[in-house]
Write an enzyme that holds these catalytic residues in place. Sequence first.
Site, mmCIF file in Angstrom:
data_model
loop_
_atom_site.group_PDB
_atom_site.id
_atom_site.type_symbol
_atom_site.label_atom_id
_atom_site.label_comp_id
_atom_site.label_asym_id
_atom_site.label_seq_id
_atom_site.Cartn_x
_atom_site.Cartn_y
_atom_site.Cartn_z
ATOM 1 N N HIS A 163 11.772 -10.558 15.779
ATOM 2 C CA HIS A 163 12.193 -11.775 15.080
ATOM 3 C C HIS A 163 13.636 -12.086 15.480
ATOM 4 O O HIS A 163 14.489 -11.185 15.525
ATOM 5 C CB HIS A 163 12.172 -11.580 13.556
ATOM 6 C CG HIS A 163 10.803 -11.540 12.944
ATOM 7 N ND1 HIS A 163 9.629 -11.636 13.654
ATOM 8 C CD2 HIS A 163 10.424 -11.433 11.628
ATOM 9 C CE1 HIS A 163 8.591 -11.585 12.817
ATOM 10 N NE2 HIS A 163 9.054 -11.461 11.596
ATOM 11 N N CYS B 239 10.765 -8.403 6.513
ATOM 12 C CA CYS B 239 11.404 -8.121 7.807
ATOM 13 C C CYS B 239 12.585 -9.065 8.097
ATOM 14 O O CYS B 239 13.631 -8.623 8.599
ATOM 15 C CB CYS B 239 10.385 -8.226 8.927
ATOM 16 S SG CYS B 239 9.259 -9.616 8.735
ATOM 17 N N THR C 39 -4.531 1.591 9.750
ATOM 18 C CA THR C 39 -5.124 0.977 10.943
ATOM 19 C C THR C 39 -4.474 -0.363 11.291
ATOM 20 O O THR C 39 -4.833 -0.983 12.279
ATOM 21 C CB THR C 39 -6.631 0.733 10.708
ATOM 22 O OG1 THR C 39 -6.762 0.021 9.456
ATOM 23 C CG2 THR C 39 -7.394 2.043 10.626
HETATM 24 P P1 NAP Z 1 -2.908 -5.838 9.438
HETATM 25 O O1 NAP Z 1 -2.626 -5.535 10.844
HETATM 26 O O2 NAP Z 1 -3.855 -6.936 9.110
HETATM 27 O O3 NAP Z 1 -3.422 -4.485 8.711
HETATM 28 C C1 NAP Z 1 -3.834 -4.451 7.376
HETATM 29 C C2 NAP Z 1 -4.076 -2.998 6.944
HETATM 30 O O4 NAP Z 1 -4.382 -2.956 5.548
HETATM 31 C C3 NAP Z 1 -5.262 -2.363 7.650
HETATM 32 O O5 NAP Z 1 -5.041 -0.998 7.817
HETATM 33 C C4 NAP Z 1 -6.393 -2.595 6.646
HETATM 34 O O6 NAP Z 1 -7.438 -1.656 6.764
HETATM 35 C C5 NAP Z 1 -5.638 -2.326 5.370
HETATM 36 N N1 NAP Z 1 -6.325 -2.888 4.216
HETATM 37 C C6 NAP Z 1 -6.614 -4.180 3.984
HETATM 38 N N2 NAP Z 1 -7.276 -4.295 2.796
HETATM 39 C C7 NAP Z 1 -7.369 -3.050 2.281
HETATM 40 C C8 NAP Z 1 -7.943 -2.508 1.104
HETATM 41 N N3 NAP Z 1 -8.548 -3.275 0.188
HETATM 42 N N4 NAP Z 1 -7.860 -1.160 0.908
HETATM 43 C C9 NAP Z 1 -7.254 -0.375 1.809
HETATM 44 N N5 NAP Z 1 -6.712 -0.835 2.965
HETATM 45 C C10 NAP Z 1 -6.768 -2.154 3.191
HETATM 46 O O7 NAP Z 1 -1.597 -6.180 8.639
HETATM 47 P P2 NAP Z 1 -0.104 -5.631 8.873
HETATM 48 O O8 NAP Z 1 0.612 -6.549 9.751
HETATM 49 O O9 NAP Z 1 -0.150 -4.191 9.229
HETATM 50 O O10 NAP Z 1 0.504 -5.850 7.426
HETATM 51 C C11 NAP Z 1 0.027 -5.160 6.305
HETATM 52 C C12 NAP Z 1 0.879 -5.516 5.107
HETATM 53 O O11 NAP Z 1 2.194 -5.000 5.291
HETATM 54 C C13 NAP Z 1 1.077 -7.033 4.887
HETATM 55 O O12 NAP Z 1 0.017 -7.589 4.159
HETATM 56 C C14 NAP Z 1 2.382 -7.070 4.170
HETATM 57 O O13 NAP Z 1 2.188 -6.893 2.780
HETATM 58 C C15 NAP Z 1 3.119 -5.886 4.748
HETATM 59 N N6 NAP Z 1 4.058 -6.322 5.810
HETATM 60 C C16 NAP Z 1 5.351 -6.304 5.524
HETATM 61 C C17 NAP Z 1 6.248 -6.732 6.455
HETATM 62 C C18 NAP Z 1 7.686 -6.780 6.107
HETATM 63 O O14 NAP Z 1 8.248 -7.817 6.322
HETATM 64 N N7 NAP Z 1 8.261 -5.716 5.630
HETATM 65 C C19 NAP Z 1 5.856 -7.176 7.700
HETATM 66 C C20 NAP Z 1 4.512 -7.187 7.988
HETATM 67 C C21 NAP Z 1 3.623 -6.744 7.027
HETATM 68 P P3 NAP Z 1 -8.833 -1.993 7.531
HETATM 69 O O15 NAP Z 1 -8.636 -1.543 8.958
HETATM 70 O O16 NAP Z 1 -9.815 -1.122 6.821
HETATM 71 O O17 NAP Z 1 -9.098 -3.445 7.395
HETATM 72 O O1 3JN Z 2 5.341 -13.217 8.747
HETATM 73 C C1 3JN Z 2 6.147 -12.328 9.019
HETATM 74 O O2 3JN Z 2 6.792 -12.321 10.066
HETATM 75 C C2 3JN Z 2 6.387 -11.229 8.051
HETATM 76 C C3 3JN Z 2 5.240 -11.124 7.123
HETATM 77 C C4 3JN Z 2 5.262 -10.402 6.055
HETATM 78 C C5 3JN Z 2 4.139 -10.404 5.123
HETATM 79 C C6 3JN Z 2 2.861 -10.740 5.560
HETATM 80 C C7 3JN Z 2 1.816 -10.781 4.645
HETATM 81 C C8 3JN Z 2 2.031 -10.519 3.317
HETATM 82 C C9 3JN Z 2 4.361 -10.090 3.781
HETATM 83 C C10 3JN Z 2 5.718 -9.639 3.351
HETATM 84 O O3 3JN Z 2 6.024 -8.495 3.641
HETATM 85 O O4 3JN Z 2 6.477 -10.371 2.742
HETATM 86 C C11 3JN Z 2 3.309 -10.186 2.885
HETATM 87 C C12 3JN Z 2 3.512 -9.933 1.426
HETATM 88 O O5 3JN Z 2 3.873 -10.869 0.728
HETATM 89 O O6 3JN Z 2 3.284 -8.800 1.021
#
Ligand code: NAP
Ligand code: 3JN
Length: 340
Positions: free
Chosen positions: A246, A133, A14
Site C-alpha cells: 500500500h 493496514c 489458508t
Molecule cells: P482471505 O484470503 O479471503 O482468507 C480468509 C480466511 O478466513 C481463510 O483462511 C478462510 O478459510 C477463513 N475463514 C473464512 N470464514 C471462516 C469461518 N467461518 N471459520 C473459520 N475460518 C474462516 O482473506 P484475508 O485477506 O486473509 O483476510 C482475512 C481477514 O483478515 C479479513 O477479513 C480482515 O478481517 C483481516 N485483514 C486485516 C487486514 C488489516 O488491515 N490488518 C488486512 C487484510 C485482512 P477457508 O479456506 O476455509 O475459506
Molecule cells: O482493503 C484493504 O487493503 C485492507 C482490508 C482490510 C479488511 C478487509 C476485510 C475486512 C478488513 C480490515 O482489517 O479492516 C476487514 C475488517 O473490517 O475486518
Amino acid sequence: MSDKKPNVAVVGATGAVGNQMIACLEERNFPLKSLRLMASSRSAGRRLPFRGEQITVEELTEDSFGDVDIALFSAGGGTSQRFAPAAARSGCVVVDNSSAWRMDPDVPLVVPEVNPHAIAGYTTKGIIANPNCSTIQMVVALNPIHQKAGIRRIVVSTYQAVSGTGMRAIEELTRQTKAVMEKKACPREVYPHQIAFNCLPHIDVFLDNGYTREEMKMVNETHKIMEDDAIAVTATTVRVPVFYGHSESINIETRTHIGADEVRSLLEKAPGVAVVDDPQENRYPLALDAEGQDLTLVGRIRQDESIANGINMWVVADNIRKGAATNTVQIAEVLVEKYL
Ligand code: NAP
Ligand code: 3JN
C-alpha cells in the site's frame, strides 16, 4: 506461562493474511511449543508447511482452543466476533486482525513501534486488536513527528494493493490483466468495477457521511493508537492494480514548526522505518520494493509550501506483512516476552 513457549493457533490459516502469519512465525523464529492451523470446513484437512513439517488444517469450532495460549485470528470480522470470546474464555489470548474489536474501549489496539504499553490492557477481554493496514504504516511514519512537533491535521490518500481484499482479489487482478491483454471479455467478481488498468476510489462500504468504512477506520484508529483525539484526520482510500504494497500520500500540519531535514533525520532513527529519499537519483519508496519485507518506507519528504507548518511525504509498506501478519506476530512477541 513458565517456560514462555506458548501453544499457538492461526485462525484463517489458508487465507492471504493467515498464510503470511505462518511464514512470519517461522521467519522470526517465534518461540512456540506447538502450532495449530484452523479455517472453515471448506479447508479442513488441507496440509500447510511449517518448519519442515506439514500441519493439517482443522475446522474452527468454539471448542478449538482448550490447550491454545495465543490465537492469531484473520478469518474476517464475523468469525472474530463469534469465536474470539470463546477462545478468550478458554484462557487463550486472541490477537485479532479484523475490525470487530478495534474500537472496543476494553480492547487494546496496538502498533508495537507506537503504543506497545497498551498491550497491558489485554487482561479485561483477553483480546488485542491489530489495526487496519493503512493505519499501521501511517502511524509508524507519523508518531515520531507527533512526539516532536505535535500533529494538528492529517490529509491522507491511499493507493491500496488488491491483496488487501484477499486471495480472490489477487486472482481477479491476474485474470483481468490477462483478459485485457488478450482482448477478451473481462470477468468481474470481487470489485464493482474492473480493477485491471483502473483505480477505484472505494474500499469497504460507503457510510452516511460520504466516507467509506476504510476511510473512517483510518480516522478512528489513528486517534486510539496515538492516544490523541484532537488530531484532525481526513482520508481518501483508493484501490489500485498493484498486487502487494500500500502507498500513501500524506500531508500533515504540525503545531510547532519542523523542517523537512529534521523530519528526515527523526525518521532515520525511528523504529520500523527506512527513509528512501533521494529524488535526484530517482530513489523514493515503491510498492515493489516494500513487498516481502517489514519496514515502512518513507520518502518525498518536503515542506508543504502552502502553509506555515506543513510537511508532505510518501509512505509505503507491505500491507500483508507490516500491515497485518508481521504486526500481529510482533504483538504476540511482546505478549510472550513481557506479559505471559
Ligand atoms: P482471505 O484470503 O479471503 O482468507 C480468509 C480466511 O478466513 C481463510 O483462511 C478462510 O478459510 C477463513 N475463514 C473464512 N470464514 C471462516 C469461518 N467461518 N471459520 C473459520 N475460518 C474462516 O482473506 P484475508 O485477506 O486473509 O483476510 C482475512 C481477514 O483478515 C479479513 O477479513 C480482515 O478481517 C483481516 N485483514 C486485516 C487486514 C488489516 O488491515 N490488518 C488486512 C487484510 C485482512 P477457508 O479456506 O476455509 O475459506
Ligand atoms: O482493503 C484493504 O487493503 C485492507 C482490508 C482490510 C479488511 C478487509 C476485510 C475486512 C478488513 C480490515 O482489517 O479492516 C476487514 C475488517 O473490517 O475486518
